[in-house]
Design an enzyme around this catalytic site. Structure first.
Site, PDB file in Angstrom:
ATOM      1  N   LYS A 135      72.272  42.212  74.136  1.00  0.00           N
ATOM      2  CA  LYS A 135      72.207  42.381  75.350  1.00  0.00           C
ATOM      3  C   LYS A 135      73.807  43.165  74.920  1.00  0.00           C
ATOM      4  O   LYS A 135      74.751  43.164  74.184  1.00  0.00           O
ATOM      5  CB  LYS A 135      73.058  41.688  76.417  1.00  0.00           C
ATOM      6  N   THR A 157      68.341  37.213  77.121  1.00  0.00           N
ATOM      7  CA  THR A 157      69.759  38.221  76.937  1.00  0.00           C
ATOM      8  C   THR A 157      70.618  37.510  77.916  1.00  0.00           C
ATOM      9  O   THR A 157      71.620  38.260  77.983  1.00  0.00           O
ATOM     10  CB  THR A 157      69.093  39.708  76.473  1.00  0.00           C
ATOM     11  N   ARG A 198      95.895  77.131  62.248  1.00  0.00           N
ATOM     12  CA  ARG A 198      94.453  77.098  62.800  1.00  0.00           C
ATOM     13  C   ARG A 198      95.156  76.492  64.288  1.00  0.00           C
ATOM     14  O   ARG A 198      96.650  75.120  63.253  1.00  0.00           O
ATOM     15  CB  ARG A 198      93.310  77.217  62.441  1.00  0.00           C
ATOM     16  N   HIS A 222      86.705  72.908  67.758  1.00  0.00           N
ATOM     17  CA  HIS A 222      87.220  74.106  67.600  1.00  0.00           C
ATOM     18  C   HIS A 222      87.876  75.077  68.779  1.00  0.00           C
ATOM     19  O   HIS A 222      87.090  74.969  69.691  1.00  0.00           O
ATOM     20  CB  HIS A 222      86.462  75.232  67.167  1.00  0.00           C
ATOM     21  N   GLN A 238      89.571  67.154  55.126  1.00  0.00           N
ATOM     22  CA  GLN A 238      89.975  65.777  54.559  1.00  0.00           C
ATOM     23  C   GLN A 238      91.173  65.005  53.740  1.00  0.00           C
ATOM     24  O   GLN A 238      91.197  63.841  53.699  1.00  0.00           O
ATOM     25  CB  GLN A 238      89.297  66.030  53.226  1.00  0.00           C
TER      26      GLN A 238
END
Length: 295
Positions: free
Chosen positions: A11, A58, A177, A257, A229
């Protein structure tokens, strides 16, 4: 001859709200959750032979979640998830594994006249605190805690350059950026032998969540990021150091972005590079950076 190689059912989207009422102070505390339950076991015949005798309905799972929420604490969610998952494995002999996901939604107490209001709250963001608890018969309880939907942005202090380039590359090196992402951070605990062992670890769950959240936000803000990263890896390192009972930390960070808009076509208006002030937020496509760091 065909055979069932894997099967589970359950469920999803069980909406649960629980209120704790302090009779002495009149203060109420609320918790809202969305719960998913999936079961595995000796259920193949329900698929191959239309044998419903092995199916725990369920709807029964939904009712069970409500009853467990009434009879047990729902915080921290690691404990509640472990209680629900263990119940299904212990209650039904033919069920050998139960996976329970608990998504806790944010309700923050209102401050009125400079004082915390006893029973009024507001939703201050889409961030959720998530837990996945799996009870496996004879193996114990595995728990992954997580932060999800935490949207962050910094307007400078991020770069991405010196990456691999070939004939398919058009992206230029960028030394400054905007960096924005929606944090999905998880940490996997050492396996617990029983619900009692999970219960004994209760004080550690909130502390770990607070540590992971603080490390994520502070590293994001303070780090002069050479890449998503590398920043991600530093976050993982710190969480492993802060929470000794955690075996692994994982992040999934989509890169939200924001592109500069060249407005030079309008009377030579400068809006690129160091002159950039107006950007176009992008919905897709987007980068997606993922990593799991273990001890």
């Amino acid at each position: 001859m065909p055979q069932v190689s894997a099967a589970q059912y359950g469920k999803d989207n069980i909406r649960v709200y629980k209120v704790h009422k302090d009779a002495k102070t009149g203060t109420q505390t609320v918790v809202e959750m969305t719960v998913c339950v999936l079961l595995k076991g000796d259920i193949e015949t329900s698929y191959t032979k239309a044998d419903n005798s092995v199916v725990v309905a369920t709807d029964t799972m939904k009712n069970t979640v409500y009853i467990m929420a009434k009879q047990h604490p729902v915080t921290p969610p690691e404990l509640f998830g472990a209680i629900v998952a263990s119940h299904f494995v212990e209650k039904y002999k033919h069920i050998h594994s139960a996976w329970v996901k608990v998504v806790t939604h944010r309700w923050t107490r209102l401050t009125v006249g400079g004082e915390p209001h006893p029973h009024s709250f507001f939703r201050d963001g889409s961030e959720t605190r998530n837990v996945e608890a799996t009870a496996d018969e004879g193996k114990g309880i595995s728990i992954r805690s997580a932060i999800a939907g935490l949207l962050v942005l910094k307007s400078t202090g991020s770069a991405f350059h010196s990456f691999y380039k070939d004939e398919y590359t058009t992206l230029p090196d960028v030394y400054n950026r905007i960096l924005s992402t929606e944090v999905d951070c998880g940490w996997t605990w050492s396996t617990f032998r029983s619900v009692a062992e999970v219960h004994s670890a209760v004080p550690k769950f909130d502390k770990a969540w607070e540590s992971a959240r603080t490390i994520t936000l502070e590293t994001f803000a303070k780090e002069s990021s050479p890449s998503v990263q590398n920043t991600l890896y530093k976050m993982c390192e710190q969480i492993l150091e802060a929470v000794s009972e955690v075996e692994a930390v994982d992040y999934s960070l989509p890169n939200k972005h924001y592109f500069e808009i060249d407005l030079s076509w309008h009377k030579g208006l400068k809006n690129t590079g160091k002159d950039a002030e107006v950007y176009a937020p992008q919905s897709d496509p987007n980068g997606l950076i993922q990593c799991t760091v273990t001890r």
